[in-house]
Design an enzyme around this catalytic site. Structure first.
Site, PDB file in Angstrom:
ATOM      1  N   ARG A 101      36.410  28.837 -20.922  1.00  0.00           N
ATOM      2  CA  ARG A 101      35.062  29.387 -20.827  1.00  0.00           C
ATOM      3  C   ARG A 101      35.125  30.909 -20.832  1.00  0.00           C
ATOM      4  O   ARG A 101      36.048  31.523 -20.271  1.00  0.00           O
ATOM      5  CB  ARG A 101      34.433  28.897 -19.521  1.00  0.00           C
ATOM      6  N   THR A 390      26.785  24.650 -30.183  1.00  0.00           N
ATOM      7  CA  THR A 390      27.950  23.983 -29.625  1.00  0.00           C
ATOM      8  C   THR A 390      28.437  22.926 -30.597  1.00  0.00           C
ATOM      9  O   THR A 390      27.689  22.435 -31.440  1.00  0.00           O
ATOM     10  CB  THR A 390      27.590  23.328 -28.268  1.00  0.00           C
ATOM     11  N   THR A 408      31.915  26.235 -28.056  1.00  0.00           N
ATOM     12  CA  THR A 408      30.547  26.756 -28.131  1.00  0.00           C
ATOM     13  C   THR A 408      30.498  28.270 -28.294  1.00  0.00           C
ATOM     14  O   THR A 408      31.437  28.978 -27.905  1.00  0.00           O
ATOM     15  CB  THR A 408      29.763  26.373 -26.851  1.00  0.00           C
ATOM     16  N   GLU A 410      27.105  29.241 -27.609  1.00  0.00           N
ATOM     17  CA  GLU A 410      25.856  29.149 -26.842  1.00  0.00           C
ATOM     18  C   GLU A 410      24.647  28.975 -27.742  1.00  0.00           C
ATOM     19  O   GLU A 410      24.356  27.856 -28.122  1.00  0.00           O
ATOM     20  CB  GLU A 410      25.670  30.327 -25.892  1.00  0.00           C
ATOM     21  N   GLU A 427      27.184  33.706 -24.317  1.00  0.00           N
ATOM     22  CA  GLU A 427      27.380  32.797 -23.186  1.00  0.00           C
ATOM     23  C   GLU A 427      26.868  33.336 -21.852  1.00  0.00           C
ATOM     24  O   GLU A 427      26.590  32.559 -20.939  1.00  0.00           O
ATOM     25  CB  GLU A 427      28.862  32.438 -23.038  1.00  0.00           C
ATOM     26  N   ASP A 430      24.038  31.859 -20.043  1.00  0.00           N
ATOM     27  CA  ASP A 430      24.199  30.606 -19.300  1.00  0.00           C
ATOM     28  C   ASP A 430      24.283  30.847 -17.793  1.00  0.00           C
ATOM     29  O   ASP A 430      24.249  29.890 -17.006  1.00  0.00           O
ATOM     30  CB  ASP A 430      25.458  29.859 -19.754  1.00  0.00           C
ATOM     31  N   SER A 454      28.567  25.619 -17.346  1.00  0.00           N
ATOM     32  CA  SER A 454      28.479  24.978 -18.654  1.00  0.00           C
ATOM     33  C   SER A 454      27.999  23.540 -18.508  1.00  0.00           C
ATOM     34  O   SER A 454      28.256  22.883 -17.499  1.00  0.00           O
ATOM     35  CB  SER A 454      29.850  24.987 -19.333  1.00  0.00           C
ATOM     36  N   GLY A 476      24.556  20.357 -27.554  1.00  0.00           N
ATOM     37  CA  GLY A 476      23.117  20.323 -27.307  1.00  0.00           C
ATOM     38  C   GLY A 476      22.710  20.810 -25.940  1.00  0.00           C
ATOM     39  O   GLY A 476      21.763  20.312 -25.339  1.00  0.00           O
ATOM     40  N   GLY A 477      23.446  21.795 -25.409  1.00  0.00           N
ATOM     41  CA  GLY A 477      23.045  22.427 -24.162  1.00  0.00           C
ATOM     42  C   GLY A 477      22.973  21.464 -23.006  1.00  0.00           C
ATOM     43  O   GLY A 477      23.846  20.616 -22.801  1.00  0.00           O
TER      44      GLY A 477
END
Length: 572
Positions: A101, A390, A408, A410, A427, A430, A454, A476-477
């Protein structure tokens, strides 16, 4: 409202099952296969992974080749300018997970998204430097390769370099993404030059696009390893783009980039109906949310209800509301804030949460619980954000190793900033951009060096006999856990092939009163029945769905790809 007879039909036998202890997965002989398999969201990426398997490479080698190729052919979704989460298991069932991440620059603090005393809107925060975290995918790939790779590092770059140099065609889905993003402030000059004509319109479907800058970046990293990405010309390019961005320039230093490390994390594992399921821990919320939702459903006989019964989808939505409420409150980077992971998936705690679910009516309201270990945490509840950029891919090699990897940047095309032919992520949006809620610090607030929460949920599933059953994940978040939950229920409870399970519609109930159902699906037709159960806010919505999986059937890997996507599974 459903009749009392219907409630009684399911309530009595289900309560008995809730009292049974969670079993341990049985041990099985190591699995080997005649051929390996790769499933990804683009057939060119799947083929790149399959090529690694044909050369004798591992599932990890294949997954890395997929990630690199997606940087080129699906640049609006993932790539080396972003990050990822990686779950791997050998034929003995031992699981390792790697956190790639992105991290916030060292100068970041909880006021990062505050301007003149007001929190920035999401559309204003995305374009430019404020949203960019230090990319993690190359560091993740290098760490995974050291642990599980078989082929030389440089070999993994071959398919992506060739496509970048010789060109790739714009597909219908990519064209649609370009068209939908053409007016976005996230699209800055370099990206426009790659994919748009002089008239400002996306290049037509079928147009061959070459990306020599990305080919050169790949070649440099293939020769020099991860160091070539996190130092030298590439690192200077990242810092320059972020600090001099035409919108939202922010401080990021060479030390921020050079200091990035992918981290080994403890997997989050639990059981569902004798099946063992493992996924990612913090900063991912995926592992805990998937396991909590499933475990809370364990006392209900979803097989008897079947996929065509609205009560089944009501139960899934209710369990999801509870799990997402816990996700929103507690999930964050555990290196910075305490996250009660063990408590969030504790069977006793989840049995208490499950007891709140009634097959005959909707919970009037939902809030986060207090899992073991969270009794003294003063944390604000937050709601999930929405990201769309993503991609997920799975790989199994002939030696029985399996990888589930979600990557991803984002939003679509990330921050819009391009370095060396690839897009930099956004990102940092997020994080909870508002650092305080109801007078309490948000667990997921911005801090220097921190990784944002995440939704990515790369998962592996083993049958009760201890043999690998499924490698699955989604894009898809905040819908990602919901998609993975749907797939696992489809395979385990409804006995569907993975391909059909990925084709099932999705219900998305993110810890609030509103329940989203996939617009245009047959699930939308259940709206009157769900309303009768008390779901007063049913919203049909086009959800950002895209999942990939590989299942093992009769000792053979069988690929699956979301029918909504251009994804494809390819055998070696």
């Amino acid at each position: 409202m459903q009749s009392k007879k219907l409630v009684a039909l399911f309530a009595a036998p289900l309560l008995v099952g809730a009292l049974l202890p969670a079993p341990l997965a049985a041990k099985a002989a190591p699995q080997v296969y005649a051929k390996g398999m790769v499933s990804a969201a683009d057939p060119r990426a799947s083929e790149a992974g399959a090529a690694m398997l044909r050369m004798g490479g591992s599932a990890t080698d294949a997954a890395i080749a997929v990630m690199l190729t997606l940087t080129l052919v699906e640049p609006g979704s993932s790539g080396i300018g972003g990050g990822g989460l990686f779950v791997e298991a050998g034929p003995d069932g031992k699981v390792s997970t790697i956190d790639g991440r992105e991290t916030a620059p060292g100068a970041a603090n909880d006021q990062w998204f505050v301007r003149d005393g007001k929190v920035m809107s999401y559309p204003d925060a995305v374009p430019g430097g404020t949203s960019v975290g230090v990319p993690g995918n190359i560091a993740l790939a290098a760490r995974a390769h050291r642990l599980h790779g078989r082929l030389p590092w440089a070999k993994l770059f071959g398919p992506a370099i060739k496509l970048a140099r010789d060109g790739f065609q714009i597909t219908p889905r990519f064209f649609s993404m370009l068209k939908n993003s053409s007016g976005s402030g996230a699209f800055i000059s370099e990206g426009k030059a790659l994919f748009y004509g002089a008239d400002g319109q996306p290049l037509p479907i079928g147009t061959t696009v070459k990306n020599p800058a990305l080919a050169a970046t790949f070649q440099a990293v293939a020769r020099g390893g991860a160091r070539a990405f996190y130092s030298g010309a590439n690192a200077r390019g990242i810092v320059a783009r972020v600090t001099t961005a035409p919108r939202n320039p922010e401080p990021m230093t060479l030390a921020d980039v050079a200091g990035y490390r992918a981290k080994d994390r403890a997997p989050v594992c639990g059981t569902y109906r004798l099946y063992r399921i493992c996924g990612m821990g913090p900063p991912s919320s995926g592992g805990t949310t998937v396991l909590a939702t499933l475990k809370q459903l364990e006392r209900f006989d979803l097989t008897a209800l079947g996929k065509d019964n609205p009560v089944a989808w009501h139960l899934i939505a209710e369990s999801m509301r509870l799990a997402y409420a816990d996700r929103a409150k507690y999930s964050a980077d555990a290196d910075f804030v305490p996250v009660p992971v063990a408590g969030m998936i504790d069977p006793g705690y989840l049995a208490q949460r499950s007891a709140l679910i009634d097959p005959g009516k909707t919970m009037a309201s939902v809030s986060a619980g207090t899992p073991p270990g969270a009794e003294h945490l003063a944390i604000a509840e937050q709601q999930p954000g929405e990201e769309r950029g993503t991609s997920h891919f799975s790989a199994i090699d002939r030696r029985g190793h399996a990888v589930s990897y979600t990557s991803t940047i984002e939003s679509a095309f990330g921050s819009g900033l391009v370095v060396g032919g690839y897009y930099l992520n956004n990102e940092l949006t997020d994080f909870d951009m508002n650092p305080v809620f109801d007078g309490k610090p948000a667990n997921n607030r911005v801090q220097g060096g921190k990784r944002p929460r995440s939704s990515m949920s790369p998962s592996l599933v083993w049958s009760p006999d201890g043999k690998l059953r499924l490698a699955v994940g989604a894009a898809g978040g905040a819908t990602i856990p919901a998609q993975v939950i749907r797939a696992i229920i489809g395979v385990i409870d409804w006995k569907l092939p993975a391909q059909d399970a990925l084709g099932l519609p999705v219900v998305f109930a993110p810890g609030v009163d509103t329940v989203f159902v996939e617009k245009g699906s047959w699930l939308e037709g259940f709206t009157p029945q769900l309303q009768a159960l008390g779901h007063t806010s049913i919203v049909p919505r086009v959800l950002p769905l895209k999942a990939n999986a590989i299942e093992v059937v009769n000792g053979k890997p069988v690929g699956a790809a979301d029918p909504r996507s251009e994804g494809q599974a390819i055998s070696e």
